[in-house]
Design a protein around this motif. Structure first.
Motif, short mmCIF file in Angstrom:
data_model
loop_
_atom_site.label_atom_id
_atom_site.label_comp_id
_atom_site.label_asym_id
_atom_site.label_seq_id
_atom_site.Cartn_x
_atom_site.Cartn_y
_atom_site.Cartn_z
N TRP A 60 0.84 -1.20 0.00
CA TRP A 60 0.00 0.00 0.00
C TRP A 60 0.88 1.26 0.00
O TRP A 60 0.66 2.18 -0.76
CB TRP A 60 -0.92 -0.01 1.22
CG TRP A 60 -1.81 1.19 1.29
CD1 TRP A 60 -3.01 1.36 0.65
CD2 TRP A 60 -1.59 2.39 2.04
NE1 TRP A 60 -3.53 2.59 0.94
CE2 TRP A 60 -2.68 3.25 1.79
CE3 TRP A 60 -0.57 2.83 2.88
CZ2 TRP A 60 -2.78 4.51 2.37
CZ3 TRP A 60 -0.66 4.09 3.45
CH2 TRP A 60 -1.77 4.92 3.20
N THR A 103 -8.22 -2.82 -0.84
CA THR A 103 -7.69 -4.04 -1.46
C THR A 103 -6.68 -4.72 -0.55
O THR A 103 -6.74 -5.93 -0.32
CB THR A 103 -6.96 -3.67 -2.78
OG1 THR A 103 -7.70 -2.63 -3.42
CG2 THR A 103 -6.85 -4.86 -3.68
N GLU A 104 -5.74 -3.93 -0.04
CA GLU A 104 -4.67 -4.51 0.76
C GLU A 104 -5.17 -5.04 2.09
O GLU A 104 -4.70 -6.05 2.58
CB GLU A 104 -3.55 -3.49 0.96
CG GLU A 104 -2.68 -3.30 -0.27
CD GLU A 104 -1.90 -4.55 -0.64
OE1 GLU A 104 -1.47 -5.27 0.27
OE2 GLU A 104 -1.75 -4.81 -1.85
N ASP A 125 -8.68 3.28 -2.46
CA ASP A 125 -8.97 1.96 -3.03
C ASP A 125 -7.89 0.96 -2.65
O ASP A 125 -8.18 -0.19 -2.32
CB ASP A 125 -9.06 2.04 -4.57
CG ASP A 125 -10.10 3.06 -5.00
OD1 ASP A 125 -10.99 3.36 -4.16
OD2 ASP A 125 -10.02 3.56 -6.13
#
Lengths: 278, 425, 284
Positions: B388, B419-420, B415
């Motif tokens: 990230w 996701t991470e 975003d």
């Protein structure tokens, strides 16, 4: 006339290329003589001036601060011991493989050839663990690991040369009552001498410069080799001690260059010989 | 014949002898020993000295090994697999702890735990105290007071983001007259110092969002304060010593050297820089001010926290664990220990017996806190992953160079976070 | 006869090497293959997981990126090194003044270790990039890639050049003279005589440069470290990074599985190379 002209222009071109070729090393040398704040990213091309001149202080710092002499000593011990061991054991082994026809010889030979293509990453963890268990993690014992991992290339090269050496002399010596050991040391070693020197240099270059194997195998609580020590000029918040780092790079390079200039003939022969067989 | 046999056996023996050290040597470890894998290369020498002193005093062997910069995790992994594994190591916070919690000895009930000034300086796994912070650090904007005064301002003139922008813009406009190259040092967006922006500066929008929402971690960051993040970052790259496009061609060392050479007035960094800067500047010439973010400037203090937690290896022998605990305790309670940590290493330690700091930035942090400002806590320990941070760093770099849009930064921030976080579950 | 009397001497001649070989290669290798089917952090907590590690190799896409990058890198650097080394070798065999000095200079970088090389070129290239206002090596995958190619060129051209010089010196001057008498042009001599005659050198150099490119680690680690965001990471570094850089019990097994895949890849390349070498040597 035309001939002379022809040979001057290429010489000039090659001279220019040669100067470019050694420039990186010269640049490091200049920077190792400058004060820290003058070695900025884009300032590396400036020659030291009276304002930025730092004399040999960077060299002193790199030697004292990082125990660099100790690292130098460890690198030297590891290289010399490993190379001597590899040369002795592998040349003996190669002689046996060539002269004795048997399953052992065949298996050994193919294993050696096989080991040459295996990348180090394949065995890095398990080798480090094995060496740790067997206490092969000091500069004085790590040579056994090098013998094991480097045996492939050395045995392969030596077998190539032993095959080419005449069998008749050895047989004559045996008839005269020499033991295999005497034959090996009195007859084979002198014949193999050029090969031994060439192989020694190839192996020396490998061991001296090796980074990952000693990093993982050596007991880092006590020992660091030069390639490992150089890393320590970087700090945790991105600060690099550029001066001492440049100096330590020079300390690493200078002995290599000296050895190279002295043994140039053998090194180049070694490369050619190694290439023909390899 | 006989001679030959003997010769052969002799040679075999020599060769076997070269293998002898291969046999495990059983050392007598009854008294216990300490093996500390240190994270900070700058403090290596001080730790070695302190360890030697401890050994001299108590007879307990202490080995300190420092990992090369950026290789702590690899060194720790490789050392933990060895038979003589580190007994004392460190993690950087909750995210780092996740990987090592199976190896952490529960420190609750130990002497060193009772010495902590606040329970917040620990990382826990359930009720078990797995890590104890040993150093508290602060970051903000380091100011060259001499240059600032030359420009006609004092540190007291800067109390908010607006003030900061006004002063910086003015300095930038008069840079030739003042003999500087810019208000802020160049960024240094490569691996050597991109953490100043993708981690430390990015902490502020996270801090204020957590604070507004009353949370201390989240799976989905909203990016409420990203406009403020943009404003500060824009200020850094506009009022900089070099062109935006050139920012990606500078390193941390360039940035530091600009400050040391007096080419810039402001330099975002932390209390750890004191050692290096004090070689050039006296204490009176340096100050650290909060990175005013335009949200709650009247109350904002320096960003203070820690990324350095001590953990004791559970797998070590009982004697070694005890020896390690004793050593830790000695470091933070004895006169020699606190003095070494405070003065030689320049640390502020979160323990009751801590020395008065000599570090001018640390002193300032205490002064700010006493005057009623709230220190900004270090929330980047909750950032989802290195991935990230790298994504954010890349977006910031191309934005600074004019090749990317700010929207990419927002997307990497918001975003990328989701996701991470999902991946790390 | 020599063989017979030598045979029972195996404890002296073969055993030391063989024992070390088992410690330093054979045992770690077999153990490594076994561990690629396991989940483990240290050797104490090994759990058999079957093919699970191999299935996870592609997670995150960094392995396939590293794979293709390595393939491209190996071929690009191999072609460039060989072309340049051959050109320099041609020039050096023409008997110009100072040939020996040039040879000495060109070969020298080969003796410097990968880590140190990386630092030297990082300083130099970052200096250039900074001067031109370009993103530094660690900030741009393209610059990082070019940097690695330049570094490898500098390191290996000298070595390959030596091999080519030896090959060219073996081309009989009579043959060339005969061709000249027959009215062959310089380029005809080069392409019709010299290059076919030194094919063995070409295969050797191609093999060496290709394998060096595939296995490159030290230079990659110290020049770019895989930055930005693993985009300049070659296979060997990717494996190392997976194995030691990422903590968590799952990664070691995956790293070991990647290493096995890498190993198979290198063996396949070596076999193909061996085939083509032996088929060409028959002609020569």
């Amino acid at each position: 006339m035309a001939d002379k002209k022809k040979s001057i222009i290429p010489t000039i071109i090659l001279t220019i290329i040669s100067i470019i070729w050694i420039y990186p090393i010269v640049m490091i040398l200049f920077n190792s003589l400058k004060i820290e704040s003058a070695i900025t990213t884009s300032g590396v091309f400036q020659l030291p001036t009276s304002e930025t001149w730092n004399g040999i202080r960077n060299f002193v710092a790199s030697v004292t601060q990082m125990d660099f002499l100790k690292s130098f000593w460890y690198s030297l011990v590891i290289s010399v011991m490993s190379v001597v061991l590899i040369l002795l054991c592998c040349s003996m082994c190669a002689w046996y493989i060539v002269r004795v026809n048997g399953t052992l010889s065949k298996v050994l030979y193919y294993l050696c050839v096989f080991s040459m293509v295996v990348p180090f990453q394949m065995v890095m963890f398990t080798l480090a663990k094995t060496a740790d268990t067997l206490r092969l993690n000091s500069p004085y014992t790590i040579c056994i690991v090098y013998l094991g991992f480097g045996a492939g290339l050395a045995v392969f090269m030596f077998t190539g040369f032993v095959k080419g050496s005449p069998l008749e002399i050895e047989e004559a010596a045996m008839i005269d009552g020499c033991s295999p050991l005497q034959v090996f040391f009195k007859i084979l070693i002198p014949i193999l001498k050029p090969t031994i020197i060439s192989t020694a240099i190839l192996e020396l270059m490998w061991v001296w410069n090796d980074y990952l194997l000693p990093t993982l195998v050596l007991d880092i609580k006590k020992y660091k080799t030069i390639p490992m020590a150089i890393q320590y000029f970087r700090g945790s918040y991105g600060h690099v001690q550029m001066g001492p780092m440049m100096a330590s790079i020079m300390i690493d390079i200078i002995p290599i260059v000296i050895v190279y200039l002295v043994c140039q003939k053998y090194i180049i022969e070694g490369v050619v010989a190694g290439a023909v067989k390899g | 014949m006989k001679m030959r046999k003997i010769a052969a056996m002799g040679l075999s023996a020599v060769m076997a002898a070269s293998m002898v050290p291969a046999l495990p040597v059983m050392a007598d470890d009854a008294a216990g020993k300490v093996y500390y894998l240190n994270f900070k290369p700058e403090q290596d020498e001080a730790w070695q000295n302190l360890a030697a002193k401890y050994t001299e005093e108590t007879g307990v062997p202490v080995t300190v090994v420092t990992a090369a910069s950026g290789q702590y995790e690899t060194t720790l992994q490789s050392e933990m697999a060895k038979s003589d594994a580190p007994t004392l190591f460190q993690v950087n916070g909750p995210v780092g702890l996740k990987n090592w919690k199976d190896y952490c000895y529960d420190l609750s009930g130990t002497d060193i735990y009772s010495q902590l000034t606040s329970d917040s300086y620990t990382v826990k796994d359930g009720d078990a105290v797995d890590g104890i912070a040993y150093v508290i650090e602060s970051y903000g904007l380091i100011v060259n007071k001499t240059l600032l005064e030359k420009a006609g301002y004092t540190v007291d003139d800067i109390k908010s983001f607006e003030d900061l922008k006004k002063v910086a813009d003015d300095i930038q406009a008069r840079k030739d007259e003042l003999g500087v190259k810019g208000a802020f040092t160049s960024a240094g967006m490569d691996g050597s110092s991109d953490w100043r922006f993708k981690t430390h500066l990015a902490n502020l929008p996270i801090y204020y969002e957590y604070k507004a929402d009353g949370i201390d971690d989240t799976d989905a960051i909203k990016g409420t304060y990203l406009d403020n993040y943009k404003a500060v970052f824009d200020l850094y790259i506009t009022d900089s010593t070099c062109d935006g496009a050139d920012l990606s061609a500078k390193t941390a060392d360039d940035s530091r050297n600009e400050f040391i050479n007096g080419d810039a007035v402001f330099y975002q960094n932390g209390s750890w820089e004191y050692g290096e800067l004090s070689k050039t500047y006296s204490d009176d010439e340096l100050a650290m001010i909060p990175i005013y973010f335009g949200v709650d400037d009247e109350n904002e203090g320096l960003a203070t926290g820690t990324e350095n937690y001590w953990c004791v290896n559970k797998e070590a022998s009982e004697d070694d664990i005890q020896a390690t605990l004793d050593f830790m305790n000695w470091c933070v309670t004895s006169d020699e220990g606190t003095k070494a940590m405070g003065e030689d290493m320049g640390f502020t330690i979160p323990f009751k017996t801590a020395e008065e700091p000599t570090n001018v930035f640390v002193k300032q942090d205490q002064a700010y806190t006493e005057s009623g400002l709230t220190p900004v806590s270090w929330n980047f320990t909750t950032m989802p992953s290195e991935e990230w941070k790298n994504g954010l760093g890349t977006a910031l770099t191309s934005y600074a160079a004019g090749a990317g849009e700010w929207d990419d930064v927002v997307s990497a921030f918001v975003d990328g976070w989701a996701t991470e976080k999902a991946l790390s579950e | 006869m020599v063989g017979k009397s030598l045979k029972k001497w195996w404890p002296v001649f073969v055993l030391p090497t063989f024992a070390a070989f088992i410690i330093g290669f054979l045992w770690p290798f077999i153990w490594g293959i076994y561990l690629s089917f396991c989940k483990f952090t240290t050797v104490k907590d090994v759990v058999w997981v079957g093919l699970a590690n191999y299935k996870k190799i592609m997670i995150g896409g960094d392995f396939s990126h590293a794979f293709w990058l390595t393939v491209v890198f190996a071929f690009v650097s191999s072609i460039l090194i060989n072309v340049l080394a051959f050109s320099i070798a041609l020039a050096l065999t023409k008997g110009f003044k100072g040939t020996n000095a040039f040879r000495t200079v060109f070969f020298m970088p080969n003796l410097i270790g990968g880590i140190v090389l990386g630092y030297i070129w990082q300083t130099l290239l970052n200096g250039l990039l900074s001067m031109w206002g370009q993103p530094l090596l660690k900030l741009s995958a393209t610059n990082g890639f070019i940097g690695m190619v330049v570094l490898l060129l500098w390191q290996q051209i000298g070595y390959m050049m030596i091999i080519y010089v030896a090959g060219l010196n073996n081309v009989s001057p009579d043959l060339i003279e005969a061709a000249q008498i027959d009215g062959a042009t310089a380029s005809q001599i080069l392409f019709k005589i010299k290059i076919p005659m030194i094919m063995p050198s070409v295969t050797i150099c191609t093999f060496l440069t290709l394998t060096n490119g595939f296995k490159m680690f030290d230079q990659n680690l110290s020049l770019t470290g895989g930055d930005p965001g693993k985009k300049s990471q070659l296979l060997a570094l990717n494996i190392y990074d997976t194995f030691y850089g990422r903590s968590g019990p799952q990664w070691k097994g995956i790293g070991q599985a990647k290493a096995v895949v890498f190993f198979v890849l290198v063996v396949v390349i070596a076999l193909i190379q061996l085939r083509s070498t032996s088929s060409k040597e028959v002609q020569a």
